[in-house]
Design an enzyme around this catalytic site. Structure first.
Site, PDB file in Angstrom:
ATOM      1  N   SER A  71       6.671 -40.651   7.998  1.00  0.00           N
ATOM      2  CA  SER A  71       6.527 -41.945   8.646  1.00  0.00           C
ATOM      3  C   SER A  71       7.276 -42.020   9.972  1.00  0.00           C
ATOM      4  O   SER A  71       6.906 -41.364  10.937  1.00  0.00           O
ATOM      5  CB  SER A  71       6.992 -43.035   7.670  1.00  0.00           C
ATOM      6  OG  SER A  71       6.661 -44.312   8.126  1.00  0.00           O
TER       7      SER A  71
ATOM      8  N   LYS B 166       2.417 -39.091   6.842  1.00  0.00           N
ATOM      9  CA  LYS B 166       2.226 -40.525   6.565  1.00  0.00           C
ATOM     10  C   LYS B 166       2.021 -41.223   7.900  1.00  0.00           C
ATOM     11  O   LYS B 166       2.970 -41.558   8.596  1.00  0.00           O
ATOM     12  CB  LYS B 166       3.421 -41.112   5.828  1.00  0.00           C
ATOM     13  CG  LYS B 166       3.272 -42.609   5.507  1.00  0.00           C
ATOM     14  CD  LYS B 166       4.470 -43.117   4.727  1.00  0.00           C
ATOM     15  CE  LYS B 166       4.298 -44.594   4.372  1.00  0.00           C
ATOM     16  NZ  LYS B 166       4.522 -45.492   5.502  1.00  0.00           N
TER      17      LYS B 166
ATOM     18  N   ASP C 214       4.795 -34.295  21.809  1.00  0.00           N
ATOM     19  CA  ASP C 214       3.757 -34.645  22.790  1.00  0.00           C
ATOM     20  C   ASP C 214       4.289 -34.600  24.216  1.00  0.00           C
ATOM     21  O   ASP C 214       3.584 -34.187  25.143  1.00  0.00           O
ATOM     22  CB  ASP C 214       3.197 -36.030  22.491  1.00  0.00           C
ATOM     23  CG  ASP C 214       2.129 -36.004  21.394  1.00  0.00           C
ATOM     24  OD1 ASP C 214       1.941 -34.931  20.776  1.00  0.00           O
ATOM     25  OD2 ASP C 214       1.497 -37.055  21.154  1.00  0.00           O
TER      26      ASP C 214
END
Length: 340
Positions: A241, A266, A252
């Site tokens: 999560s 998740k 990224d």
């Protein structure tokens, strides 16, 4: 009306509500009875009512890994490295560690007696009064004269402040490179992880969410506190999560190296809605996406350097692996040492 036994209407209503939410078939959505809501709310804030320790546990073993300052445990003489053997009639050997840990928590101001095994092998019964304590969610240490290490165990209401305190302290000690450890971090609050990431990321998108109707909400960073030193982030299959939001954003933007094993996967967000009787519903309301638009639900984040933890040392009656023995941490050290 026809039931032959005693009818507890409140209990029946709780189970009816729980069954309704369970019927969604979503393991992240749940019903929280009124009597459990306050403890749940406090947990999200990074607080709990107990004796003030962090532990690691197996099925039949509880080892104290951290004693909070000025906590009931600290005042009673519990120390890091002690073993909790039981409380009341419960023992870890007979009833399991989960039952003992649950029983130690309770109402503020009530007494609890804990049986503790000390380093010299002696067992002591220590009685203390439960209190509301702020849990330690982030702390740091220097691994050598240049590399700092910050462990984040969960993203709660206190994590951002504790992270900043740890970071500032490591900077004062001369930190030139940093490792953030998110292994076994189950996640937590979206606001909390974004708070920490705003102290790390360049200007731009942190994460965005989309609900069932396509409505999009974005969390952004102004880049004023961008981290400008080499960074590695440790993750494993239990990093979930909010931890994956952290790792996904770092990956990224290419501002750090992700080390470990593929994360849990998740990629959904829950919202808490309290009902009129004090109970609450935790409901999955949106999917989240990394800055590049990746939804990692059920797939997880693949590390840049994949390495599984060598747990063979735990087979020698040891309860934790030291930093020198931690092969995943050693890979993270190598990764930041290569960077200038």
């Amino acid at each position: 009306d026809k039931y032959v036994g005693e009818l507890d209407a409140d209990n029946v209503a709780d189970y009816a509500a729980a069954g309704y939410i369970t019927g969604l078939g979503d393991k992240w959505s749940s019903y929280i009875p009124a009597e459990n809501y306050e403890a749940y709310r406090m947990s999200g804030e990074g607080k709990g009512c107990g004796i003030g320790v962090s532990v690691t546990s197996t099925e039949t073993s509880i080892r104290v890994t951290l004693v909070y300052d000025d906590s009931p445990a600290a005042k009673a003489g519990i120390q890091k490295g002690d073993y909790i053997l039981g409380t009341g009639d419960l023992t870890t050997e007979k009833d399991g560690s989960s039952a003992v840990i649950s029983a130690i928590s309770g109402k503020e101001g009530t007494d609890v007696t804990v049986t503790v095994k000390k380093a010299d092998g002696s067992a002591k019964e220590l009685t203390m009064q439960r209190a509301v304590v702020t849990q330690k969610m982030a702390w740091g240490k220097m691994l050598n004269d240049k590399i700092g290490y910050i462990r984040i165990t969960q993203f709660t209401g206190v994590t951002g402040e504790q992270y900043q305190e740890a970071f500032d302290d490591l900077q004062k000690q001369g930190m030139e490179k940093m490792i953030v450890d998110l292994r076994d971090n189950p996640g937590g609050l979206l606001d909390s992880v974004c708070d920490v990431l705003r102290k790390i990321l360049p200007e731009g998108l942190i994460v965005y969410t989309e609900d069932k109707d396509g409505n999009r909400e974005e969390e952004k960073c102004d880049g004023k506190n961008e981290l400008r030193i080499p960074l590695a982030v440790l993750v494993n299959e239990s990093s979930a999560s909010a931890s994956e939001i952290f790792a996904g954003a770092v990956q990224d933007y290419g501002i750090g190296t992700i080390v470990g094993t593929t994360t849990y996967g998740k990629g959904v967000v829950q919202s808490i809605r309290q009902l009129s009787d004090g109970s609450a519903i935790k409901l999955t309301v949106a999917n989240y996406y990394t800055p590049k638009g990746n939804n990692i639900n059920k797939t997880g984040i693949k590390p840049d350097i994949e390495v599984s933890l060598d747990t063979s040392l735990l087979n020698k009656n040891k309860d934790e692996i030291t930093h020198d023995e931690d092969n995943q941490l050693q890979e993270a050290l190598k990764a930041v040492e290569k960077e200038k």
